[in-house]
Scaffold this active site. Structure first.
Site, short mmCIF file in Angstrom:
data_model
loop_
_atom_site.label_atom_id
_atom_site.label_comp_id
_atom_site.label_asym_id
_atom_site.label_seq_id
_atom_site.Cartn_x
_atom_site.Cartn_y
_atom_site.Cartn_z
N GLU A 267 4.17 -4.55 4.60
CA GLU A 267 2.80 -4.52 4.07
C GLU A 267 2.87 -4.70 2.56
OE1 GLU A 267 0.45 -1.10 4.92
OE2 GLU A 267 0.84 -1.13 7.08
N GLU A 321 -11.73 -4.05 7.09
CA GLU A 321 -12.02 -3.29 8.30
C GLU A 321 -13.02 -2.17 7.96
OE1 GLU A 321 -8.26 -2.53 10.69
OE2 GLU A 321 -7.42 -3.31 8.81
N LYS A 324 -12.25 1.57 9.07
CA LYS A 324 -10.98 2.18 8.70
C LYS A 324 -11.23 3.46 7.92
CE LYS A 324 -6.46 1.03 6.86
NZ LYS A 324 -5.63 0.02 6.18
N GLU A 330 -9.49 1.33 0.94
CA GLU A 330 -8.81 1.14 2.21
C GLU A 330 -9.51 0.12 3.10
OE1 GLU A 330 -5.92 2.26 3.30
OE2 GLU A 330 -5.55 3.26 1.39
#
Length: 461
Positions: A267, A321, A324, A330
Site C-alpha cells: 500500500e 470508499e 470506510k 481515510e
C-alpha cells in the site's frame, strides 16, 4: 522458437528501455469495496484490463470479485481477514477448510498469486489478536497449498505497517520493535524458506502530515532532488525509498541477507482530501505522488541500499470508499470516485496497449467509454497492440514477416489492394496491424509473463 522471437520483438517495441534490461514493471492496485456507490466488480475488472494495472489486491475473498476477475489475465492477491487468523492457526485442516470454501472454487480461472494473512495484524491494536497465531496461520495455509500442489503459484505472506519498526530513520540503523522480534524472526524465516515477499504498507503522507516542520513536502512527494544523507553514505531523494530500506535493514538485523527476502510495497498513496486544516491532502499533491509512484514502479528502480532489487508497488487505492471507518482522509485515498470520475488526473494508460483511438484512459464511464471514437469502440476490442512510433524499420519488417508467415496472421488486408494497405513505404502501419491481430490471437498474458522474465535486447539476435 519463432513465437518467442516475435514476443521479444513486441516487448522491445512496446516497453521502454529502462536501464540495462527490458524489465519494466506494471503496477498493482488496492481494490477496497467499503462504498455504497461503487460499480459492480465485473465492470471494474473489465476496465482495469485496458490499463497498466496487472495485479489487484483485495482485503477478503469476496466471491463476486474473484468471479469478476476470472479469465482477465490480472493477478489477484486475496486476504484472510484478521478475524479469521485465529481459526486458521488452529490446524492444517482448519486452514484447508478456509481455503476450500474461499479460494479453491475460483481456481484456476481466477489467477490468485498470494494469500495475505491478516492486514497490519501485529499493530492493529486489538488485544484479541494473538501474535503467535499469525505465523501459525501462515504455516498452516502454506502446508495446505503444498499438499495441493499450489505452493509455487500461490505465496503466503502478511502485510505490515511501518509501526513494526522501532525506528525508520536513519534507514541503515532500523530494527524491528523489540516486543515483536520473536514473531518477526519467525515470519522472515518463513518467507525466506517459502519464497514469499515481505509486505509493507508505506505512507510518506502520514509522516509528513505529523511532522510538517521537519520533513520536506517534496521529499514526501517523491521529488526531492537534493536528497537526505544516511550515516552509511546512502542518499535518499524521497521518503518512500528510505522507508523501504528501513525495512531492508530491519530484516538484515535479524541475520537474513538483504536479497534473501523480496520486499513488496502493498500500500502506498496520498489522499486528495483530508481533515480541516490538513494542507497536504489535496488533489494536486495526490496527483504528484501517485504519478511519481507509477513512474517509479514502471521504471523498476531499486533503492539506494539495493539499486538492482525490483520493488513491486500497489497503489492505494482504486476508489474513494464512503463507508470506510475513520476520518475524511481515510475515505479519500481513491484515484476514482464511485461514479467513475477521477479524483484527480492520473495516467493509467498502458505502455503497449491503446484505449479507443490510442489515447489514454481519461475517464471511466461505467456503461461505455468516452475515450476514442464511437466507431472505433464499435469495431471490436478496446485494447490493442501497436508499434512504438520510432521503432526501427528493420525490426518492424521482421515482426511483419513473422506475423504474416509462421505467426498465422491473415495479412491480406495490408497487402496492396487490401482495405488497410497504407502504401509500400508504410511498414509501421502494416506492422501495427499484424502485431495487433497476433496480440488478439494470443492475449496479454504472454506479453506480461515474457516481460517479467527480463529479456535483453541481445536476445533478439
Amino acid at each position: 522458437m519463432a513465437v518467442t522471437l516475435l514476443l521479444l520483438l513486441l516487448v522491445s517495441l512496446h516497453w521502454h528501455l529502462l536501464g540495462p534490461s527490458l524489465l519494466a514493471s506494471a503496477v498493482g492496485v488496492n481494490y477496497g469495496t467499503l462504498g455504497s456507490n461503487l460499480p459492480p466488480p465485473k465492470k471494474v475488472a473489465e476496465l482495469l484490463r485496458s490499463t497498466l494495472i496487472d495485479k489487484v489486491k483485495i482485503y477478503d475473498t469476496d466471491p463476486d470479485v474473484l468471479q469478476a476477475f476470472a479469465n482477465t489475465d490480472i493477478d489477484l492477491l486475496v486476504a484472510a481477514e484478521n478475524r479469521d487468523v485465529s481459526n486458521i492457526s488452529r490446524s492444517a485442516s482448519a486452514a484447508d477448510e478456509w481455503l476450500s470454501a474461499r479460494v479453491l472454487p475460483f481456481l484456476p480461472a481466477a489467477s490468485v498469486v498470494a494469500i495475505c494473512v491478516g492486514n497490519e495484524y501485529l499493530t492493529a491494536g486489538d488485544d484479541g489478536l494473538e501474535p503467535n497465531a499469525l505465523i501459525q496461520a501462515m504455516q498452516n495455509l502454506h502446508e495446505v497449498l503444498v499438499s495441493r500442489g499450489l505452493d509455487r503459484k500461490i505465496k503466503v505472506t502478511t502485510p505490515h505497517s511501518m509501526a513494526v519498526l522501532a525506528t525508520s530513520f536513519p534507514p541503515s540503523a532500523s530494527t524491528f520493535a523489540l516486543t515483536l522480534l520473536p514473531t518477526m524472526t519467525s515470519i522472515v524465516q518463513f518467507l525466506a524458506d517459502t519464497g514469499g515477499p515481505f509486505m509493507v504498507n508505506a505512507y510518506p503522507y502520514f509522516a509528513y502530515r505529523d511532522n510538517p516542520n521537519s520533513i520536506s513536502l517534496e521529499y514526501a512527494l517523491l521529488g526531492n532532488a537534493t536528497g537526505i544523507r544516511d550515516p552509511e553514505g546512502y542518499t535518499y531523494t524521497n521518503m518512500l525509498d528510505a522507508q523501504i530500506d528501513a525495512v531492508r535493514s530491519a530484516i538484515g538485523a535479524l541475520g537474513f541477507g538483504n536479497r534473501s527476502v523480496q520486499i513488496t510495497v502493498t500500500e502506498s498513496g496520498w489522499p486528495s482530501k483530508g481533515e480541516k486544516g490538513d494542507a497536504a491532502a489535496t488533489p494536486d499533491n495526490a496527483r504528484k505522488y501517485n504519478t511519481r509512484l507509477i513512474e517509479r514502479a514502471q521504471a523498476n528502480w531499486g533503492t539506494p541500499m539495493s539499486p538492482k532489487d525490483r520493488i513491486e508497488v500497489f497503489l492505494f487505492a482504486l476508489f474513494n470508499e464512503n463507508k470506510k471507518p475513520g476520518g475524511v482522509t481515510e475515505r479519500n485515498f481513491g484515484m476514482f470516485n464511485g461514479d467513475g470520475s477521477k479524483s484527480y488526473d492520473v495516467d493509467l494508460s498502458c505502455q503497449f496497449c491503446s484505449v479507443g483511438d490510442g489515447g489514454e484512459v481519461t475517464a471511466w464511464e461505467f456503461g461505455d467509454r468516452r475515450t476514442g471514437t464511437a466507431a472505433a469502440a464499435a469495431r471490436g476490442p478496446l485494447v490493442w497492440c501497436v508499434a512504438k512510433p520510432h521503432a526501427e524499420e528493420r525490426v518492424l519488417q521482421a515482426v511483419l514477416d513473422f506475423c504474416c508467415g509462421p505467426g498465422g496472421v491473415d495479412c491480406r488486408e495490408v497487402y496492396e489492394g487490401g482495405d488497410c494497405f497504407a502504401g509500400a513505404d508504410r511498414v509501421h502501419a502494416h506492422a501495427s496491424y499484424a502485431m495487433n491481430v497476433y496480440y488478439q490471437m494470443h492475449g496479454r498474458k504472454k506479453l506480461l509473463e515474457l516481460r517479467l522474465q527480463g529479456h535483453r535486447p541481445g536476445d533478439l539476435q
